[in-house]
Design an enzyme around this catalytic site. Structure first.
Site, PDB file in Angstrom:
ATOM      1  N   TYR A 148       0.837  -1.204   0.000  1.00  0.00           N
ATOM      2  CA  TYR A 148       0.000   0.000   0.000  1.00  0.00           C
ATOM      3  C   TYR A 148       0.870   1.252   0.000  1.00  0.00           C
ATOM      4  O   TYR A 148       0.612   2.206  -0.753  1.00  0.00           O
ATOM      5  CB  TYR A 148      -0.914  -0.032   1.220  1.00  0.00           C
ATOM      6  CG  TYR A 148      -1.913   1.096   1.303  1.00  0.00           C
ATOM      7  CD1 TYR A 148      -2.998   1.159   0.441  1.00  0.00           C
ATOM      8  CD2 TYR A 148      -1.777   2.102   2.266  1.00  0.00           C
ATOM      9  CE1 TYR A 148      -3.928   2.176   0.524  1.00  0.00           C
ATOM     10  CE2 TYR A 148      -2.704   3.130   2.362  1.00  0.00           C
ATOM     11  CZ  TYR A 148      -3.772   3.157   1.492  1.00  0.00           C
ATOM     12  OH  TYR A 148      -4.689   4.182   1.576  1.00  0.00           O
TER      13      TYR A 148
ATOM     14  N   LYS B  19       0.897   3.912  -3.139  1.00  0.00           N
ATOM     15  CA  LYS B  19       0.494   5.305  -2.942  1.00  0.00           C
ATOM     16  C   LYS B  19       1.636   6.263  -3.242  1.00  0.00           C
ATOM     17  O   LYS B  19       1.407   7.376  -3.745  1.00  0.00           O
ATOM     18  CB  LYS B  19      -0.018   5.510  -1.518  1.00  0.00           C
ATOM     19  CG  LYS B  19      -1.341   4.786  -1.239  1.00  0.00           C
ATOM     20  CD  LYS B  19      -2.439   5.218  -2.203  1.00  0.00           C
ATOM     21  CE  LYS B  19      -3.783   4.597  -1.860  1.00  0.00           C
ATOM     22  NZ  LYS B  19      -4.863   5.011  -2.779  1.00  0.00           N
TER      23      LYS B  19
END
Length: 282
Positions: free
Chosen positions: A188, A192
């Site tokens: 993640y 991002k």
């Protein structure tokens, strides 16, 4: 909004609570930000989620017509009912992991509206586990939904609609995880961070065509899904490191999107707007 319409809107704000595994009424909070989006077309992925649904409602309240995209057809229906507003609201249930999804969404947008002014990438998944324990399949899936999907869909909208029209705004929902490392969320964090870099490239290459791109990087936002992970000691520890002393609210993310997509934010492009209560200033 009148008192009666506000009450009606509150009655419609019913969402799926993942903690209780059932439908519950959520408090409707009036947003002080108002921008006239009458005549504007907004495309939103992840529209049935805790953040996405709030974004949908706020834009609809301000007159926008919207194409709401999510895999969860039932939650899309609930979000649609909660929107109100005067614009046309169209729901599209589709799997962003399927091949050709970007062409399908652009085609649907053309059929329903003819154009698009704002594209908001809100769909995302978050892995769990350490770098040593994360599977290759989980890594690939996170990269696909959180980074590849925004790349492909933005490219399709740019080529087919925004560049020919000479205008457009792309909002990429990044995260503080793209700036700093978080426990047990390596894929993640990487996805991002990549989305933030993609935003800069979009702004740099497409600015000449009248397109702005902005990344939004929230801290933990109080949605049912987030609070199943960020709870107890883990939540208390994280909040203790946020200068404002709390997690964010979906309405605050929606209000930021409403402003950043507007003409009032015409000189904001290629940057990352932190909605983290000061977490990353340390």
């Amino acid at each position: 909004m009148t008192a009666d319409s506000g009450k009606k809107q509150e009655e419609k704000a019913i969402f799926f609570n993942e903690q209780n595994r059932g439908y519950v009424k959520m408090k409707w909070e009036k947003c002080p930000v108002k921008v006239d989006y009458t005549g504007k077309i907004v495309v939103l992925t992840g529209a049935a989620g805790g953040i996405g649904s709030r974004i949908a409602m706020l834009f609809a309240q301000n007159g926008a017509s919207m194409l709401l995209v999510d895999k969860n057809e039932e939650m899309l229906r609930i979000t649609r009912e909660a929107c109100g507003g005067t614009g046309k609201i169209v729901c599209m249930s589709t799997d962003l992991g399927e091949k050709g999804f970007s062409q399908k969404i652009v085609q649907k947008c053309k059929e329903e509206f003819g154009t698009a002014h704002v594209l908001i990438h809100c769909a995302a998944v978050a892995d769990g586990g350490s770098l040593c324990g994360l599977s290759e399949e989980d890594w690939d899936f996170t990269m696909k939904i959180d980074l590849k999907v925004p790349f492909l869909l933005s490219k399709e909208f740019a080529n087919e609609i925004m560049i020919p029209a000479g205008c457009g705004v792309i909002l990429n929902m990044a995260s503080q995880a793209g700036i700093v490392a978080l426990d047990d969320q390596p894929a993640y964090c990487v996805a991002k961070a990549g989305l933030i870099a993609l935003t800069r490239s979009q702004a740099y290459e497409w600015g000449q065509f009248g397109i702005r791109a902005v990344a939004i990087a929230p801290t933990v936002i109080e949605t049912a899904a987030a609070l199943t992970y960020w709870c107890g000691e883990r939540a208390a520890r994280h909040i203790s490191q946020i200068p404002v002393g709390r997690f964010g609210r979906p309405d605050e993310v929606a209000a930021a999107c409403l402003f950043l997509a507007s003409d009032a934010a015409g000189m904001i492009s290629g940057t990352t707007v932190m909605l983290d209560g000061g977490y990353t200033i340390r």
